[in-house]
Each structure stands twice: as C-alpha cells, then as structure tokens.
Scaffold this active site. Sequence first.
Site, PDB file in Angstrom:
ATOM      1  N   TYR A   1       4.223   6.286  10.367  1.00 13.87           N
ATOM      2  CA  TYR A   1       3.394   5.130  10.022  1.00 13.87           C
ATOM      3  C   TYR A   1       4.209   4.139   9.186  1.00 13.87           C
ATOM      4  CZ  TYR A   1      -0.932   2.598   8.910  1.00 13.87           C
ATOM      5  OH  TYR A   1      -1.902   1.643   8.802  1.00 13.87           O
TER       6      TYR A   1
ATOM      7  N   HIS B   1       0.842  -1.202   0.000  1.00 14.09           N
ATOM      8  CA  HIS B   1       0.000   0.000   0.000  1.00 14.09           C
ATOM      9  C   HIS B   1       0.873   1.246   0.000  1.00 14.09           C
ATOM     10  CE1 HIS B   1      -4.039  -1.764   1.610  1.00 14.09           C
ATOM     11  NE2 HIS B   1      -3.536  -2.476   0.628  1.00 14.09           N
TER      12      HIS B   1
ATOM     13  N   PRO C   1      -3.623  -0.110  19.389  1.00 15.46           N
ATOM     14  CA  PRO C   1      -3.401  -0.576  18.011  1.00 15.46           C
ATOM     15  C   PRO C   1      -3.422   0.505  16.928  1.00 15.46           C
ATOM     16  CG  PRO C   1      -5.572  -1.235  18.788  1.00 15.46           C
ATOM     17  CD  PRO C   1      -4.862  -0.659  19.968  1.00 15.46           C
TER      18      PRO C   1
ATOM     19  N   LYS D   1       1.509  -0.396  15.264  1.00 15.27           N
ATOM     20  CA  LYS D   1       2.927  -0.430  15.630  1.00 15.27           C
ATOM     21  C   LYS D   1       3.367  -1.669  16.410  1.00 15.27           C
ATOM     22  CE  LYS D   1       4.350   2.846  13.484  1.00 15.27           C
ATOM     23  NZ  LYS D   1       4.928   2.399  12.271  1.00 15.27           N
TER      24      LYS D   1
ATOM     25  N   TYR E   1      -8.988   5.305   7.933  1.00 11.28           N
ATOM     26  CA  TYR E   1      -9.058   5.665   9.354  1.00 11.28           C
ATOM     27  C   TYR E   1     -10.087   6.785   9.451  1.00 11.28           C
ATOM     28  CZ  TYR E   1      -4.757   3.095  10.439  1.00 11.28           C
ATOM     29  OH  TYR E   1      -3.817   2.108  10.623  1.00 11.28           O
TER      30      TYR E   1
HETATM   31  P1  FAD Z   1       3.138 -12.216  21.553  1.00 15.95           P
HETATM   32  O1  FAD Z   1       2.669 -12.289  20.158  1.00 15.95           O
HETATM   33  O2  FAD Z   1       2.136 -11.926  22.633  1.00 15.95           O
HETATM   34  O3  FAD Z   1       3.893 -13.560  21.868  1.00 15.95           O
HETATM   35  C1  FAD Z   1       4.258 -13.934  23.176  1.00 15.95           C
HETATM   36  C2  FAD Z   1       4.190 -15.433  23.289  1.00 15.95           C
HETATM   37  O4  FAD Z   1       4.651 -15.831  24.576  1.00 15.95           O
HETATM   38  C3  FAD Z   1       2.774 -15.957  23.157  1.00 15.95           C
HETATM   39  O5  FAD Z   1       2.742 -16.956  22.167  1.00 15.95           O
HETATM   40  C4  FAD Z   1       2.436 -16.472  24.554  1.00 15.95           C
HETATM   41  O6  FAD Z   1       1.556 -17.595  24.487  1.00 15.95           O
HETATM   42  C5  FAD Z   1       3.796 -16.848  25.056  1.00 15.95           C
HETATM   43  N1  FAD Z   1       3.915 -16.879  26.530  1.00 15.95           N
HETATM   44  C6  FAD Z   1       3.273 -16.125  27.453  1.00 15.95           C
HETATM   45  N2  FAD Z   1       3.672 -16.443  28.684  1.00 15.95           N
HETATM   46  C7  FAD Z   1       4.605 -17.407  28.552  1.00 15.95           C
HETATM   47  C8  FAD Z   1       5.392 -18.144  29.473  1.00 15.95           C
HETATM   48  N3  FAD Z   1       5.297 -17.921  30.791  1.00 15.95           N
HETATM   49  N4  FAD Z   1       6.238 -19.072  29.002  1.00 15.95           N
HETATM   50  C9  FAD Z   1       6.358 -19.301  27.664  1.00 15.95           C
HETATM   51  N5  FAD Z   1       5.622 -18.640  26.739  1.00 15.95           N
HETATM   52  C10 FAD Z   1       4.753 -17.708  27.188  1.00 15.95           C
HETATM   53  N6  FAD Z   1      -0.790  -4.955  16.804  1.00 15.95           N
HETATM   54  C11 FAD Z   1      -0.972  -4.248  15.713  1.00 15.95           C
HETATM   55  O7  FAD Z   1      -0.014  -3.622  15.270  1.00 15.95           O
HETATM   56  N7  FAD Z   1      -2.206  -4.247  15.074  1.00 15.95           N
HETATM   57  C12 FAD Z   1      -3.263  -4.981  15.533  1.00 15.95           C
HETATM   58  O8  FAD Z   1      -4.314  -4.981  14.953  1.00 15.95           O
HETATM   59  C13 FAD Z   1      -3.090  -5.727  16.697  1.00 15.95           C
HETATM   60  N8  FAD Z   1      -4.104  -6.472  17.202  1.00 15.95           N
HETATM   61  C14 FAD Z   1      -3.897  -7.176  18.341  1.00 15.95           C
HETATM   62  C15 FAD Z   1      -4.927  -7.932  18.883  1.00 15.95           C
HETATM   63  C16 FAD Z   1      -4.743  -8.641  20.075  1.00 15.95           C
HETATM   64  C17 FAD Z   1      -5.880  -9.447  20.664  1.00 15.95           C
HETATM   65  C18 FAD Z   1      -3.477  -8.572  20.736  1.00 15.95           C
HETATM   66  C19 FAD Z   1      -3.251  -9.307  22.050  1.00 15.95           C
HETATM   67  C20 FAD Z   1      -2.449  -7.842  20.180  1.00 15.95           C
HETATM   68  C21 FAD Z   1      -2.641  -7.128  18.993  1.00 15.95           C
HETATM   69  N9  FAD Z   1      -1.619  -6.386  18.418  1.00 15.95           N
HETATM   70  C22 FAD Z   1      -1.818  -5.696  17.305  1.00 15.95           C
HETATM   71  C23 FAD Z   1      -0.291  -6.347  18.986  1.00 15.95           C
HETATM   72  C24 FAD Z   1       0.629  -7.343  18.294  1.00 15.95           C
HETATM   73  O9  FAD Z   1      -0.085  -8.486  17.950  1.00 15.95           O
HETATM   74  C25 FAD Z   1       1.752  -7.627  19.266  1.00 15.95           C
HETATM   75  O10 FAD Z   1       2.463  -6.413  19.464  1.00 15.95           O
HETATM   76  C26 FAD Z   1       2.710  -8.730  18.806  1.00 15.95           C
HETATM   77  O11 FAD Z   1       2.055  -9.973  18.847  1.00 15.95           O
HETATM   78  C27 FAD Z   1       3.935  -8.765  19.704  1.00 15.95           C
HETATM   79  O12 FAD Z   1       4.653  -9.953  19.492  1.00 15.95           O
HETATM   80  P2  FAD Z   1       5.410 -10.665  20.699  1.00 15.95           P
HETATM   81  O13 FAD Z   1       6.060 -11.840  20.100  1.00 15.95           O
HETATM   82  O14 FAD Z   1       6.213  -9.662  21.437  1.00 15.95           O
HETATM   83  O15 FAD Z   1       4.265 -11.095  21.714  1.00 15.95           O
HETATM   84  C1  DHB Z   2      -4.895  -3.209  11.448  1.00 17.16           C
HETATM   85  C2  DHB Z   2      -4.709  -2.924  12.757  1.00 17.16           C
HETATM   86  C3  DHB Z   2      -4.323  -1.673  13.130  1.00 17.16           C
HETATM   87  O1  DHB Z   2      -4.115  -1.380  14.402  1.00 17.16           O
HETATM   88  C4  DHB Z   2      -4.125  -0.676  12.222  1.00 17.16           C
HETATM   89  O2  DHB Z   2      -3.775   0.574  12.637  1.00 17.16           O
HETATM   90  C5  DHB Z   2      -4.288  -0.960  10.903  1.00 17.16           C
HETATM   91  C6  DHB Z   2      -4.675  -2.239  10.523  1.00 17.16           C
HETATM   92  C7  DHB Z   2      -5.323  -4.562  11.031  1.00 17.16           C
HETATM   93  O3  DHB Z   2      -5.558  -5.408  11.902  1.00 17.16           O
HETATM   94  O4  DHB Z   2      -5.447  -4.804   9.824  1.00 17.16           O
END
Ligand code: FAD
Ligand code: DHB
Length: 388
Positions: free
Chosen positions: A381, A72, A291, A295, A198
Amino acid sequence: MRTQVAIIGAGPAGLLLSHLLAQGGVESVVLETRSEEYVAARIRAGILEHSSVELLEAAGLGARLRAEGDEHRGIYLQWPGERHHLDFVNLTGRSVWVYGQTEVQKDLIAARRAAGQEIHYEVSDVGLHDIEGSPYVTYTDKNGQSARIDALAVAGCDGSFGVSRKAVPAAKTFERVYPYSWFGILADVAPSTDELIYAWHPDGFALHSMRSATVSRLYLQVPNGTDPQTWSDDQIWDALATRLGHGQNGWKLNPGPITDKSVLPMRSYVQTPMRHGNLFLAGDAAHIVPPTGAKGLNLAIADVALLSKALVARIAEKDDRPADAYSETAQRRVWRCTHFSWWMTTMLHTSGDPFDAELQLSQLRWVASSEAGATGLAENYAGLPIFI
Ligand code: FAD
Ligand code: DHB
C-alpha cells in the site's frame, strides 16, 4: 512542427513526463483531446504512496503537497464489530499522503505553464504513424486545422480510451472484469476519521476517504449498472453508516451536503509490451487496476519515472539500454500492483457466497493480527521504491 518527444495525453502521466523530460534536457509537445478546465477538474484518485511523494518532491513539485496534503501513518481495516489500525510507518518506515489527483494535475499544469511547455488542448483525430521508423503524429487542432508533429519518440499517455495502446500490433492483453462497481461521493463535511477506513460488510464494501479537513470522499460497493441518481442522499448516508459501523464503540459518521456522485466500474487490464518501435506506453494507456488500494495514479507516476530516464538516456545520451529494458522493468511493478489491487478488491467486496465471506473474514483477521500479514499489506500500500 518538430519536437523530440510527442506526448499523447495531458493527464498526470503525460504532464509529469513532459516535466521530467524537460529537466533532463529533452523537449516535448503534449496533445490532449479535452479542455484544460475539464482535465483539471476530474475527480479521481486521492492517495499518493511514499515513492510518488519523493519523486514529485525531487522534481520540484512538492511545495503545495507538503503544505496542503495530509500525511497518514496507515489505514483502518474493519468488519462488523472490529476495527484495526495498520501503522505503515511502524511496519515499513513508509507513509502515504492524502492529496487529490486534481491537485497533482493543477501543480503539473502550473509547472509546465511556467516553463513555457506547449500543450495543445481540445485536439481531435489523433493518429500515430511510422512508429517503427521516423514517427509522426497527425491531429486536428481546436480551430479545425490539420497539423503534424515529427518526433524521435511518441509517448502514449492517453489513458484507457486513447489511441496509443491500439497502435501496438500483436500486443498481449490480460483482463478481469469485476461483478460490482464503486459509487463514489464527495461531501462538504469534515472527515469522521483521522485515517482511511476500508470496511468489509455483508451489505458490501465501504471506504471512508477524504480530500481535506472539510471535504470527505466516500465509496460504496454497488451492483454494476447502478444509476447514481436512483439513490437519495439519505439512502447513501444510511448505507455508509451501516457499513462503516456508525455506533460501533461510540464512533459516528457525520453526514453532510453531497457535491458529486458517480459510479465507477472496476476492472484489471494489462497490455504488454509497453513499447513498440519508437512508441512507449505509460499509465492507464497500458494498464488499469480496480481502485481498492489506490494504485492507479501511483503506477502512472512510477511508469513515467522510468520512461523519462529511458528517453533522456536514448535521446540526450545516445544510450538505448534503459529504453530497451523499459517494458520489462515497468511490467514488474505493474504486475505487483495488479496483484495487490486484485487482492484488496477480492478480500473486501462481498459476492453473496457464504464460503467467500468466511474466507474473506479469515484473511482480514490474519492481516490485522499477524505482523507478517500486516507488513505485506503495508509494504504494497505504501509502495515499493520506484528504482529497485
Ligand atoms: P488519464 O488520467 O486517463 O489521462 C489520459 C489523458 O489522455 C486524458 O486527459 C484524456 O483526455 C487524454 N486522451 C485520451 N485520448 C486521447 C487522444 N486520442 N489524444 C490525446 N489525448 C487523449 N485511481 C486511484 O488510485 N484511486 C481512485 O480513486 C481512482 N478513481 C478513479 C476514478 C475514475 C472515474 C477514473 C477514470 C480513474 C480513477 N483512478 C483512480 C485511476 C487514476 O485516476 C488513473 O490511474 C490515472 O488518472 C492515470 O493517469 P494517466 O495520465 O495514465 O491517464
Ligand atoms: C481513494 C481511492 C481509493 O481507491 C483508495 O483505495 C483510497 C482512497 C480516494 O479517492 O480518496
């Protein structure tokens, strides 16, 4: 069991870290509380910034992204009666990609499996020990057996509910809870827009995103504590149509079958430092952003890019300098993204206060009409370079 880096968490941060460490000649073992299927199916982020795409590509993880993802040039910003396109490529020379976190996760799992990476799923009772000396991690494996991993370093990539962040003594934390949540839906319908919309609206914010040519992802601002089951599909589509401007200049929102509904509370959280002794935090384990602006996943990728270099230098090259600088270097980007996400959130979500609403509309008009304003949004962004 002995390894060089024990990685807690097999989300995007943990798996990408194990991949980049392996490319630098450092071995790791990954522990994950959930099952592989659960981790791979979680619906979360959808947008990759320019640097994330470059990094995944350089790491050999770009093939499916390039083939199946969608590049995009920018986004639409809108409020009642007006829709403006911000062209990030014209403004900054950088684009973003629509490619779901579920797909990034599948690519990482496939790459780690092909390399024979040890990932222990469905573990419990994970404990971190002696992180200031000779670190080790204890856990119960999925068969109920107690196990121990001795390592040179532990990487806490276990998200916001993990154990790692709590193992940093006297950490400083910063938090902001927002008085609204996002109601997200996934729908089997072609997106009604070529790029994300948005939308500011007196009823609340709405976002039209997508996952593919046939799957749309949409969000509505709702009060905290909203139960997704109390909204019928028709109510959801009606609210989206109103807030996204169905009928405005002939634009139409096409509804379709909803396949997933969830409510996501929003907060900002930063914990510092991101290192204590031989424990290093990355991704959601160290920080959470609301969200708006997409980021969270990108910040996790940027942390891991720095951390992998720091651990390779420390372990394979006996150079401690990047590891000593890790927390401070990472935090600069963390605070930039924390500010950007807060700014996007507070500019676009309605509070019910008429003074706030006028300030928001004034800010939106300025961003959409001034090259300086638009470039500021675009630069944040599409994302700043990871190594600066
Ligand atoms: P995570 O993806 O949370 O991975 C951490 C892992 O550690 C998980 O698999 C968990 O099961 C595991 N874990 C937890 N505790 C333990 C333990 N004690 N021992 C071993 N493993 C463990 N970001 C966006 O930019 N846009 C979005 O639309 C968006 N939507 C989201 C929706 C939801 C419901 C959530 C929760 C987050 C969302 N985010 C979004 C944020 C984004 O998904 C996260 O920033 C990203 O997943 C971060 O990755 P991570 O690997 O740091 O953490
Ligand atoms: C999506 C999530 C976001 O937080 C955003 O700013 C844009 C897109 C998504 O889930 O597609």
